[in-house]
Design a protein around this motif. Structure first.
Motif, PDB file in Angstrom:
ATOM      1  N   VAL A  49      51.672  38.756  41.970  1.00 54.26           N
ATOM      2  CA  VAL A  49      50.243  38.649  41.692  1.00 54.26           C
ATOM      3  C   VAL A  49      49.495  38.926  42.987  1.00 54.26           C
ATOM      4  O   VAL A  49      49.691  38.247  43.992  1.00 54.26           O
ATOM      5  CB  VAL A  49      49.878  37.237  41.165  1.00 54.26           C
ATOM      6  N   GLU A  50      48.639  39.952  42.954  1.00 55.30           N
ATOM      7  CA  GLU A  50      47.867  40.268  44.150  1.00 55.30           C
ATOM      8  C   GLU A  50      46.729  39.276  44.316  1.00 55.30           C
ATOM      9  O   GLU A  50      46.075  38.914  43.338  1.00 55.30           O
ATOM     10  CB  GLU A  50      47.286  41.681  44.042  1.00 55.30           C
ATOM     11  N   PRO A  51      46.484  38.839  45.538  1.00 56.58           N
ATOM     12  CA  PRO A  51      45.379  37.908  45.756  1.00 56.58           C
ATOM     13  C   PRO A  51      44.033  38.591  45.525  1.00 56.58           C
ATOM     14  O   PRO A  51      43.881  39.792  45.759  1.00 56.58           O
ATOM     15  CB  PRO A  51      45.534  37.480  47.216  1.00 56.58           C
ATOM     16  N   LEU A  52      43.071  37.816  45.052  1.00 59.10           N
ATOM     17  CA  LEU A  52      41.721  38.330  44.821  1.00 59.10           C
ATOM     18  C   LEU A  52      40.861  38.042  46.040  1.00 59.10           C
ATOM     19  O   LEU A  52      40.928  36.963  46.615  1.00 59.10           O
ATOM     20  CB  LEU A  52      41.090  37.641  43.608  1.00 59.10           C
ATOM     21  N   TYR A  53      40.069  38.987  46.437  1.00 54.06           N
ATOM     22  CA  TYR A  53      39.144  38.703  47.530  1.00 54.06           C
ATOM     23  C   TYR A  53      37.894  38.030  46.999  1.00 54.06           C
ATOM     24  O   TYR A  53      37.122  37.441  47.741  1.00 54.06           O
ATOM     25  CB  TYR A  53      38.814  39.957  48.344  1.00 54.06           C
ATOM     26  N   THR A  54      37.685  38.104  45.701  1.00 57.94           N
ATOM     27  CA  THR A  54      36.597  37.380  45.044  1.00 57.94           C
ATOM     28  C   THR A  54      37.006  37.144  43.595  1.00 57.94           C
ATOM     29  O   THR A  54      37.633  38.009  42.981  1.00 57.94           O
ATOM     30  CB  THR A  54      35.260  38.154  45.109  1.00 57.94           C
TER      31      THR A  54
END
Length: 99
Positions: A49-54
């Motif tokens: 799961v890629e982290p969200l910047y927002t």
């Protein structure tokens, strides 16, 4: 990870907080509730799961609204230093205050 009243007392001491007995008991419940949530979140498998910047990017594509990296103000060092009592090589000279 459950905290004890001694842990809360130590945390309060480190934070320089004076907590009465009833406040320590309330804080113990709140902190243990927080760590309970952290434990629940630790169980979730987030591999891949890629982290969200927002959080908004999970709903729709978001473009970064960054301004262009251009100089918008002129260099007024000489004009700003005209009122200084002592300047040398573009630096303000100040009297020595520590011996």
């Amino acid at each position: 990870m459950a905290l004890t009243r001694q842990d809360v007392s130590r945390i309060a001491q480190l934070a320089r907080l004076e907590l009465h007995e009833d406040e320590q008991q309330a804080m113990l419940g709140q902190l243990n509730g927080f760590f309970s949530i952290v434990d629940q979140m630790s169980v979730v498998d987030t591999r891949g799961v890629e982290p969200l910047y927002t959080p908004l990017s999970a709903v729709s594509p978001v473009e970064l609204r960054l301004r262009d990296d251009i100089v918008t103000e002129s260099n007024d060092r000489e004009r700003n230093q005209l009122s200084a009592p002592a300047v040398e090589d573009g630096l303000y000279l100040v009297p020595k205050v520590i011996e």
